[in-house]
Motif scaffolding. Structure first.
Motif, PDB file in Angstrom:
ATOM      1  N   GLU A  72       0.825  -1.210   0.000  1.00 20.44           N
ATOM      2  CA  GLU A  72       0.000   0.000   0.000  1.00 20.44           C
ATOM      3  C   GLU A  72       0.862   1.265   0.000  1.00 20.44           C
ATOM      4  O   GLU A  72       0.580   2.214  -0.744  1.00 20.44           O
ATOM      5  CB  GLU A  72      -0.918   0.007   1.226  1.00 20.44           C
ATOM      6  N   VAL A  73       1.897   1.289   0.823  1.00 20.79           N
ATOM      7  CA  VAL A  73       2.701   2.510   0.895  1.00 20.79           C
ATOM      8  C   VAL A  73       3.536   2.678  -0.375  1.00 20.79           C
ATOM      9  O   VAL A  73       3.714   3.800  -0.869  1.00 20.79           O
ATOM     10  CB  VAL A  73       3.580   2.523   2.163  1.00 20.79           C
ATOM     11  N   LYS A  74       4.023   1.587  -0.937  1.00 20.18           N
ATOM     12  CA  LYS A  74       4.795   1.701  -2.178  1.00 20.18           C
ATOM     13  C   LYS A  74       3.908   2.170  -3.326  1.00 20.18           C
ATOM     14  O   LYS A  74       4.332   2.973  -4.170  1.00 20.18           O
ATOM     15  CB  LYS A  74       5.452   0.358  -2.494  1.00 20.18           C
ATOM     16  N   ALA A  75       2.654   1.682  -3.346  1.00 20.59           N
ATOM     17  CA  ALA A  75       1.717   2.131  -4.381  1.00 20.59           C
ATOM     18  C   ALA A  75       1.395   3.614  -4.216  1.00 20.59           C
ATOM     19  O   ALA A  75       1.275   4.355  -5.211  1.00 20.59           O
ATOM     20  CB  ALA A  75       0.435   1.306  -4.319  1.00 20.59           C
ATOM     21  N   ALA A  76       1.259   4.070  -2.965  1.00 16.81           N
ATOM     22  CA  ALA A  76       0.965   5.487  -2.711  1.00 16.81           C
ATOM     23  C   ALA A  76       2.118   6.374  -3.179  1.00 16.81           C
ATOM     24  O   ALA A  76       1.904   7.451  -3.751  1.00 16.81           O
ATOM     25  CB  ALA A  76       0.684   5.708  -1.232  1.00 16.81           C
ATOM     26  N   ILE A  77       3.355   5.935  -2.938  1.00 17.62           N
ATOM     27  CA  ILE A  77       4.523   6.709  -3.376  1.00 17.62           C
ATOM     28  C   ILE A  77       4.599   6.750  -4.901  1.00 17.62           C
ATOM     29  O   ILE A  77       4.808   7.820  -5.497  1.00 17.62           O
ATOM     30  CB  ILE A  77       5.812   6.108  -2.781  1.00 17.62           C
ATOM     31  N   ALA A  78       4.393   5.596  -5.545  1.00 21.16           N
ATOM     32  CA  ALA A  78       4.441   5.541  -7.011  1.00 21.16           C
ATOM     33  C   ALA A  78       3.365   6.441  -7.625  1.00 21.16           C
ATOM     34  O   ALA A  78       3.621   7.165  -8.595  1.00 21.16           O
ATOM     35  CB  ALA A  78       4.268   4.101  -7.479  1.00 21.16           C
ATOM     36  N   LYS A  79       2.166   6.421  -7.050  1.00 24.27           N
ATOM     37  CA  LYS A  79       1.083   7.262  -7.568  1.00 24.27           C
ATOM     38  C   LYS A  79       1.408   8.734  -7.366  1.00 24.27           C
ATOM     39  O   LYS A  79       1.134   9.569  -8.240  1.00 24.27           O
ATOM     40  CB  LYS A  79      -0.231   6.902  -6.873  1.00 24.27           C
ATOM     41  N   ILE A  95      11.508   1.915  -2.290  1.00 22.86           N
ATOM     42  CA  ILE A  95      11.831   1.351  -0.984  1.00 22.86           C
ATOM     43  C   ILE A  95      11.611   2.416   0.080  1.00 22.86           C
ATOM     44  O   ILE A  95      12.012   3.571  -0.090  1.00 22.86           O
ATOM     45  CB  ILE A  95      13.271   0.801  -0.925  1.00 22.86           C
ATOM     46  N   VAL A  96      10.959   2.037   1.163  1.00 22.70           N
ATOM     47  CA  VAL A  96      10.687   2.932   2.288  1.00 22.70           C
ATOM     48  C   VAL A  96      11.671   2.617   3.410  1.00 22.70           C
ATOM     49  O   VAL A  96      11.920   1.445   3.715  1.00 22.70           O
ATOM     50  CB  VAL A  96       9.243   2.762   2.790  1.00 22.70           C
ATOM     51  N   SER A  97      12.235   3.653   4.003  1.00 26.12           N
ATOM     52  CA  SER A  97      13.228   3.482   5.066  1.00 26.12           C
ATOM     53  C   SER A  97      12.848   4.327   6.275  1.00 26.12           C
ATOM     54  O   SER A  97      11.840   5.031   6.262  1.00 26.12           O
ATOM     55  CB  SER A  97      14.628   3.863   4.568  1.00 26.12           C
ATOM     56  N   ASN A  98      13.668   4.258   7.305  1.00 26.73           N
ATOM     57  CA  ASN A  98      13.392   4.971   8.551  1.00 26.73           C
ATOM     58  C   ASN A  98      13.918   6.401   8.477  1.00 26.73           C
ATOM     59  O   ASN A  98      14.861   6.785   9.167  1.00 26.73           O
ATOM     60  CB  ASN A  98      14.014   4.210   9.721  1.00 26.73           C
ATOM     61  N   GLY A  99      13.309   7.188   7.631  1.00 25.31           N
ATOM     62  CA  GLY A  99      13.715   8.567   7.409  1.00 25.31           C
ATOM     63  C   GLY A  99      14.549   8.703   6.146  1.00 25.31           C
ATOM     64  O   GLY A  99      15.173   7.748   5.670  1.00 25.31           O
ATOM     65  N   ALA A 100      14.575   9.918   5.590  1.00 25.30           N
ATOM     66  CA  ALA A 100      15.327  10.159   4.359  1.00 25.30           C
ATOM     67  C   ALA A 100      16.831   9.990   4.573  1.00 25.30           C
ATOM     68  O   ALA A 100      17.549   9.589   3.656  1.00 25.30           O
ATOM     69  CB  ALA A 100      15.021  11.554   3.822  1.00 25.30           C
ATOM     70  N   LYS A 101      17.317  10.290   5.775  1.00 22.71           N
ATOM     71  CA  LYS A 101      18.737  10.084   6.060  1.00 22.71           C
ATOM     72  C   LYS A 101      19.102   8.604   5.931  1.00 22.71           C
ATOM     73  O   LYS A 101      20.162   8.254   5.390  1.00 22.71           O
ATOM     74  CB  LYS A 101      19.078  10.590   7.457  1.00 22.71           C
ATOM     75  N   GLU A 267      19.820  -4.265   8.707  1.00 24.59           N
ATOM     76  CA  GLU A 267      19.916  -3.100   9.594  1.00 24.59           C
ATOM     77  C   GLU A 267      18.699  -2.962  10.513  1.00 24.59           C
ATOM     78  O   GLU A 267      18.841  -2.866  11.728  1.00 24.59           O
ATOM     79  CB  GLU A 267      20.038  -1.819   8.761  1.00 24.59           C
ATOM     80  N   THR A 268      17.533  -2.879   9.914  1.00 26.55           N
ATOM     81  CA  THR A 268      16.331  -2.540  10.679  1.00 26.55           C
ATOM     82  C   THR A 268      15.157  -3.470  10.421  1.00 26.55           C
ATOM     83  O   THR A 268      14.072  -3.245  10.947  1.00 26.55           O
ATOM     84  CB  THR A 268      15.877  -1.103  10.355  1.00 26.55           C
ATOM     85  N   SER A 269      15.347  -4.505   9.611  1.00 25.28           N
ATOM     86  CA  SER A 269      14.288  -5.447   9.225  1.00 25.28           C
ATOM     87  C   SER A 269      13.226  -4.787   8.360  1.00 25.28           C
ATOM     88  O   SER A 269      12.942  -5.239   7.253  1.00 25.28           O
ATOM     89  CB  SER A 269      13.637  -6.093  10.440  1.00 25.28           C
ATOM     90  N   CYS A 270      12.616  -3.716   8.858  1.00 25.96           N
ATOM     91  CA  CYS A 270      11.605  -3.013   8.071  1.00 25.96           C
ATOM     92  C   CYS A 270      11.334  -1.657   8.709  1.00 25.96           C
ATOM     93  O   CYS A 270      11.701  -1.423   9.860  1.00 25.96           O
ATOM     94  CB  CYS A 270      10.309  -3.827   8.002  1.00 25.96           C
ATOM     95  N   PRO A 271      10.669  -0.753   7.994  1.00 28.41           N
ATOM     96  CA  PRO A 271      10.251   0.508   8.612  1.00 28.41           C
ATOM     97  C   PRO A 271       9.063   0.251   9.542  1.00 28.41           C
ATOM     98  O   PRO A 271       8.421  -0.795   9.492  1.00 28.41           O
ATOM     99  CB  PRO A 271       9.828   1.369   7.416  1.00 28.41           C
ATOM    100  N   SER A 272       8.748   1.226  10.376  1.00 29.82           N
ATOM    101  CA  SER A 272       7.623   1.128  11.301  1.00 29.82           C
ATOM    102  C   SER A 272       6.317   0.870  10.547  1.00 29.82           C
ATOM    103  O   SER A 272       5.964   1.600   9.617  1.00 29.82           O
ATOM    104  CB  SER A 272       7.497   2.431  12.101  1.00 29.82           C
ATOM    105  N   SER A 273       5.588  -0.146  10.982  1.00 27.86           N
ATOM    106  CA  SER A 273       4.334  -0.495  10.321  1.00 27.86           C
ATOM    107  C   SER A 273       3.283   0.608  10.486  1.00 27.86           C
ATOM    108  O   SER A 273       2.585   0.966   9.531  1.00 27.86           O
ATOM    109  CB  SER A 273       3.797  -1.814  10.876  1.00 27.86           C
ATOM    110  N   VAL A 274       3.183   1.151  11.678  1.00 29.31           N
ATOM    111  CA  VAL A 274       2.192   2.192  11.943  1.00 29.31           C
ATOM    112  C   VAL A 274       2.541   3.478  11.184  1.00 29.31           C
ATOM    113  O   VAL A 274       1.663   4.159  10.639  1.00 29.31           O
ATOM    114  CB  VAL A 274       2.083   2.452  13.456  1.00 29.31           C
ATOM    115  N   SER A 275       3.825   3.809  11.122  1.00 26.89           N
ATOM    116  CA  SER A 275       4.243   4.998  10.380  1.00 26.89           C
ATOM    117  C   SER A 275       3.959   4.851   8.893  1.00 26.89           C
ATOM    118  O   SER A 275       3.633   5.836   8.214  1.00 26.89           O
ATOM    119  CB  SER A 275       5.735   5.263  10.600  1.00 26.89           C
ATOM    120  N   GLN A 276       4.075   3.633   8.376  1.00 31.69           N
ATOM    121  CA  GLN A 276       3.759   3.419   6.962  1.00 31.69           C
ATOM    122  C   GLN A 276       2.284   3.696   6.672  1.00 31.69           C
ATOM    123  O   GLN A 276       1.943   4.288   5.639  1.00 31.69           O
ATOM    124  CB  GLN A 276       4.122   1.994   6.541  1.00 31.69           C
ATOM    125  N   ALA A 277       1.413   3.284   7.574  1.00 33.52           N
ATOM    126  CA  ALA A 277      -0.009   3.582   7.400  1.00 33.52           C
ATOM    127  C   ALA A 277      -0.247   5.092   7.419  1.00 33.52           C
ATOM    128  O   ALA A 277      -1.065   5.617   6.650  1.00 33.52           O
ATOM    129  CB  ALA A 277      -0.822   2.898   8.501  1.00 33.52           C
TER     130      ALA A 277
END
Length: 398
Positions: A72-79, A95-101, A267-277
């Motif tokens: 869902e979040v990748k589709a939102a970014i692509a759109k 790809i979504v990460s834990n901040g732009a840095k 590094e982090t396994s994945c970004p925060s699930s709640v933050s992605q929503a």
């Protein structure tokens, strides 16, 4: 005794975070500090974004997600990129990460290493050179000046290119200067790379914060061949007042995204699930909140320019984007303030904070001695009172 690694010893602490820490220490001691150090909007995250996070948490979206982010979040970014920039990209390009840095770090770690060179125009955001050095690659700094609008010319870029050049890092709108390259200027820059195999890492996190006639440009859209040579990094921190949610992303060729995914998995396994929503709601939801914040930033920009323009000896190129004033204070070098001798931007900022309790970031941290950076991402009353204190303090110079 545990030995500290060569890597840790070689990395400098973030100057902006260090400046913010000093201010917080004074505040904790009961001192009124006018803190202009951090690039953090003072607005609360819009309510519809917070509501989406609350709903996700209540609905059980609190588990690991795919490393590169949910579908869902990748589709939102692509759109979003298709809508705002006309850039076609699929989920394999996002790809979504834990901040732009974090996105910048992973992009560099996935593409450059020892023996490689990365060209960076100065002034530059404080983390760029260290992020490059952490990979073992060498940052190659290209000096720009206020006379050029702090813009690197194609001739400067061509002169910096060597057989070891692997990447150009660009940031428009720019932190710390507020510089916004025009589309034509960026076309001339990227054309200087044609015939080389150098890639572009384009940090576009301030793309929704431009003023007047200035317009942002997505570099990957400039030439057909750039889509396969560009890593575009952005995030939600600045435009959506989501600094603490830690949501950044990269749009890049599939092979680069796959490599970044592998690195991130360790590094982090994945970004925060709640933050992605929350990010889905930010990108796909109403955008009036962005327009309202941009309008307020524009007003604060005008206020800041007007007040700084009244201070003798201060020279300020007008920023066209982001929310920073990057101004020349070198006229005060060699002066004494109380018992403090000011010789450079660091001693200037230290004395200013200690004596007048106004917190700015020294230009040397951005590769531009003689300047200081002020964030106007704070309320107008603070800007007025803080700049009045600055003006008063400067008047005591001997």
């Amino acid at each position: 005794m545990i030995r500290i690694s060569q890597l840790a010893n070689s990395v400098k602490p973030s100057a902006t975070i260090a400046a913010g820490t000093k201010a917080r220490q004074l505040k904790a001691a009961g001192v009124k500090v006018f803190d202009f150090s951090l690039g953090e909007p003072d607005f609360d995250t819009p309510k519809h974004i917070c509501a989406a996070a609350e709903q996700a948490a209540a609905g059980g979206q609190t588990h690991y997600t795919p490393t590169a982010g949910t579908a869902e979040v990748k589709a939102a970014i692509a759109k979003w990129y298709k809508t705002f920039h006309g850039l076609d990209c699929g989920p394999e390009n996002v790809i979504v990460s834990n901040g732009a840095k974090h996105s910048l770090h992973n992009a560099l770690a996935a593409t450059v290493g020892p023996g490689d060179e990365v060209i960076i125009p100065t002034p530059y955001w404080v983390s760029y050179s260290d992020l490059v050095s952490m990979t073992g690659a060498t940052p190659v700094l290209v000096t720009t000046t206020p006379e050029s609008g702090f813009k690197m010319s194609p001739a400067q870029l061509r002169a910096a290119i060597t057989p070891r050049t692997r990447m150009l890092m660009l940031n428009s709108p720019c932190n710390p200067t507020g510089t916004v390259y025009t589309r034509a200027e960026l076309e001339a820059i990227v054309d200087a790379l044609d015939g080389t195999d150098a890639a572009i890492l384009s940090d576009e996190i301030y793309e929704q914060l431009t003023y007047g006639a200035a317009k942002p440009t997505c570099i990957a859209t400039l030439r057909p061949w750039l889509k396969d040579r560009t890593i575009t990094v952005s995030g939600a921190s600045k435009s959506y007042a989501m600094t603490g949610w830690r949501m950044g992303w990269a749009v890049a060729p599939a092979a680069v995204v796959k490599a970044m995914d592998t690195i991130q998995s360790q590094e982090t396994s994945c970004p925060s699930s709640v933050s992605q929503a929350a990010l889905v709601a930010a990108l796909a939801g109403p955008q009036e909140c962005v327009a309202e914040m941009r309008k307020e930033f524009a007003g604060r920009r005008e206020l800041t320019l007007g007040l700084l323009g009244q201070i003798p000896g201060v020279k300020l190129p007008a920023p066209e984007g982001a929310f920073y004033a990057f101004f020349d204070v070198s006229a005060y070098f060699g002066k004494t303030f109380g018992a403090a001798q000011v010789t450079d931007s660091l001693t200037f900022c230290n004395a200013l904070l200690e004596q007048a309790h106004v917190n700015l970031v020294p230009g040397v941290a951005f590769g531009a001695e003689g300047f200081v950076r002020m964030s106007f991402a704070t309320n107008r009353a603070t800007i007025e009172a803080g700049l009045a204190k600055l003006k008063e303090w400067l008047s005591t110079a001997k």
